[in-house]
Design an enzyme around this catalytic site. Structure first.
Site, PDB file in Angstrom:
ATOM      1  N   PRO A 126       0.779  -1.242   0.000  1.00 39.49           N
ATOM      2  CG  PRO A 126       0.043  -0.924   2.203  1.00 39.49           C
ATOM      3  CD  PRO A 126       0.756  -1.911   1.313  1.00 39.49           C
ATOM      4  CB  CYS A 127       3.088   2.827  -2.451  1.00 41.30           C
ATOM      5  SG  CYS A 127       2.216   2.505  -4.006  1.00 41.30           S
TER       6      CYS A 127
END
Length: 204
Positions: A148-149
């Site tokens: 989850p950047c």
């Protein structure tokens, strides 16, 4: 990104546009939005075996559908466990350098509904002075959403950049009910997102 050509790929539709999925013998190795920065070239994609019925790619697509489905309710917990919108897939991060892989693994520790600054991420991996390099590694993340950047924000709480586009980043944070971190808040504190509607996602 040096990816062997004999891997399996498939495309899948999402509310934020089509994504390209890539699987290696070790696990899911890629998930890119159409048109995002660092998307594999058409020449590279043509070398992979298109395998829409591959078990891992089908499971990745199923979990993506569940992630985006705002109406799953209790079924979401049944699919993903008590933590909500998380993924249970074998991952292959081997296409990155050691430094990139360290950053990508750190991204996996950011909980759903929370955000983290680039500075905090640099401190977490023991490289507090490498904030810009951490930002570059975040931008090279090959597994959008799953790694989850989109949960990484600026020190002032600003959305800053996102390889898939800021509209998508905003939409993902709204979907997860994550507020942007304000300067006086801790880097992992739960926050809320802007109220304006985002194209591609119906209001909750």
């Amino acid at each position: 990104m040096n990816i062997p050509p004999a891997w399996r790929s498939a495309t899948h539709s999402t509310p934020l546009g089509p994504v390209l999925l890539l699987a290696s013998p070790q696990g899911l190795a890629g998930l890119w939005f159409d048109g995002q920065r660092h998307h594999p070239t058409s020449e590279r994609i043509a070398q992979w075996t298109v395998t829409p019925n591959d078990p891992l790619l089908r499971e990745a697509a199923r979990q993506l559908d569940a992630y985006f489905d705002a109406d799953l309710g209790a079924d979401l917990s049944a699919d993903f466990g008590a933590t909500g919108r998380t993924f249970d897939l074998p991952l292959d991060l081997g296409a990155g350098t050691d430094f990139q892989q360290a950053v990508w693994r750190a991204l996996l520790s950011i909980p759903v509904g929370h955000t983290c600054s680039y500075q905090a991420l640099a401190q977490q991996i023991g490289r507090p002075l490498a904030v810009r390099a951490v930002g570059a590694a975040v931008g090279r993340n090959p597994l959008s959403i799953v790694v989850p950047c989109h949960r990484v924000v600026g020190s002032d709480g600003g959305l800053t950049g996102y390889a898939g586009g800021l509209d998508r980043k905003r939409a993902l944070l709204r979907l997860e009910s994550a507020l942007i971190v304000a300067p006086h808040q801790s880097d992992r504190k739960r926050t809320s997102t802007p109220d304006q509607p985002v194209p591609g996602l119906a209001p909750h």
